[in-house]
Design a protein around this motif. Structure first.
Motif, mmCIF file in Angstrom:
data_model
loop_
_atom_site.group_PDB
_atom_site.id
_atom_site.type_symbol
_atom_site.label_atom_id
_atom_site.label_comp_id
_atom_site.label_asym_id
_atom_site.label_seq_id
_atom_site.Cartn_x
_atom_site.Cartn_y
_atom_site.Cartn_z
ATOM 1 N N ARG A 201 -0.118 -0.973 -0.092
ATOM 2 C CA ARG A 201 0.342 0.045 0.126
ATOM 3 C C ARG A 201 0.772 1.315 0.147
ATOM 4 N NH1 ARG A 201 -4.080 0.016 3.352
ATOM 5 N NH2 ARG A 201 -3.664 -1.977 4.571
ATOM 6 N N TYR A 202 2.343 1.167 0.728
ATOM 7 C CA TYR A 202 2.327 2.155 0.814
ATOM 8 C C TYR A 202 3.745 1.966 -0.408
ATOM 9 C CZ TYR A 202 1.580 2.001 5.686
ATOM 10 O OH TYR A 202 1.223 1.884 6.818
ATOM 11 N N ALA A 205 4.752 6.340 -3.177
ATOM 12 C CA ALA A 205 3.632 7.540 -2.389
ATOM 13 C C ALA A 205 4.289 8.194 -1.568
ATOM 14 C CB ALA A 205 2.357 6.156 -1.137
ATOM 15 N N VAL A 222 -0.128 8.551 0.957
ATOM 16 C CA VAL A 222 -0.457 7.932 1.746
ATOM 17 C C VAL A 222 -0.395 7.954 3.067
ATOM 18 C CG1 VAL A 222 -1.239 5.136 2.166
ATOM 19 C CG2 VAL A 222 -1.236 6.043 -0.405
ATOM 20 N N PRO A 305 -6.348 3.805 0.294
ATOM 21 C CA PRO A 305 -5.138 4.879 -0.015
ATOM 22 C C PRO A 305 -4.160 3.469 -0.521
ATOM 23 C CG PRO A 305 -6.358 5.657 1.543
ATOM 24 C CD PRO A 305 -6.874 3.993 1.348
ATOM 25 N N GLY A 306 -3.796 4.115 -1.521
ATOM 26 C CA GLY A 306 -2.506 3.499 -2.275
ATOM 27 C C GLY A 306 -2.873 2.133 -2.519
#
Length: 316
Positions: A201-202, A205, A222, A305-306
């Protein structure tokens, strides 16, 4: 031709860097603060920082001379004042966001930037793990618009020094989340931990230098989550403390890929300029495939997010 003399902000800050690192080491080793240090890793970061300073002395004149040549074609001459420096800082911070985003999405630039991400630890010494080969990417051309607008190259170099010094203190785990208004406007340790993380997810970002508002504006922000704490390093860690290997490993790998036998010219160029992880046969992972695979394993995370949404994930 106009000449301006400004102090080298980053060099003046070196004593502060040293004292801050020693303080963080003491806080972490005595259990007073969160964080982790590994002696060989820290020494590698310090050697990378020293090499970066040496490269700047030897090669920095090339990019500065090129920008001085552009200066003769400027549309305006904004001179030097407090307001000029503030405007230059803000516009150059946006320029840094653009550069940083390119550095993660184009392997040619990633080859010089990856060394900054190569530590599996996140502390103030990591901030000094800087490139030796930045000049060769040609990314100083992103400063050309600023010069044409009337910001003297010396002014640009001066304000960029403050940007670099600012980014030093955000490389730490000893500082948690800050006041909401600070987190909303500025790049903070929490935001930059996300940027250095390899959690799906990161990836890709929080490219900000000083102002996180650029990420919020352009959809790359993020937030750090307690339930998914950052894991540091690069997707495929290099497993070495040799600063020479850290500095050049991606350049070597990139050119090895680009000059492999049996490839078309287009495939060779894509190995140079496509995002890290791209391969002509699809056998390697990019940040997109890693995110999609994570969502397949964790469908409840889709669209956060991400991470890609259900439709994007299904199309992978």
């Amino acid at each position: 031709m106009e000449t301006y003399q400004f102090p080298d902000v980053t060099k003046l800050a070196i004593p502060f860097f040293v004292v801050a690192i020693l303080l963080e080491v003491w806080l972490v080793r005595t259990g007073r603060a969160k964080g982790e240090f590994e002696t060989r890793d820290t020494l590698t970061s310090l050697m990378m920082g020293t090499g970066n300073v040496a490269a700047g002395i030897l090669l920095g004149i090339v990019s500065f001379s090129a920008l001085m040549w552009v200066w003769q074609f400027r549309f305006f001459d904004l001179g030097v004042s407090v307001w000029t420096c503030i405007a230059a800082f803000l516009i150059d911070d946006l320029r840094y966001y653009v550069y940083h985003r390119i550095a993660h999405r184009c392997r040619w630039v990633w080859a010089e930037h990856v060394n900054h991400h190569s530590s599996q630890h996140y502390n103030l010494s990591t901030a000094l793990r800087q490139s030796w080969t930045g000049l060769f990417t040609g990314m100083f051309v992103l400063q050309v618009p600023l010069v044409l607008l009337g910001f003297h190259p010396a002014v640009i170099a001066f304000v960029y020094g403050f940007n670099l010094v600012y980014q030093f203190w955000i490389h730490t785990e000893t500082i948690g989340r800050m006041w909401n208004w600070v987190e909303f406007i500025f790049n903070t340790p929490s935001h930059h931990r996300v940027h250095h993380a390899t959690n799906p997810r990161y990836l890709d970002a929080n490219y900000a230098g000083t102002l996180i508002i650029w990420d919020r504006m352009f959809g790359t922000f993020v937030e750090e989550l307690e339930e998914d704490l950052p894991r540091y390093g690069i997707v495929k860690n290099i497993g070495t403390f040799n600063p020479v290997k850290v500095a050049f490993h991606e350049w070597i790998g990139m050119f090895k890929d680009a000059f492999s036998p049996g490839l078309t010219i287009g495939q060779r160029l894509r190995y140079l300029f496509m995002p890290p992880g791209w391969s002509h046969d699809g056998s390697r992972d990019t940040s997109e495939t890693l995110k999609a695979a994570y969502v397949r394993r964790n469908p409840a995370e889709a669209g956060k997010p991400g991470l890609p949404g259900q439709k994007i994930e299904a199309a992978e």
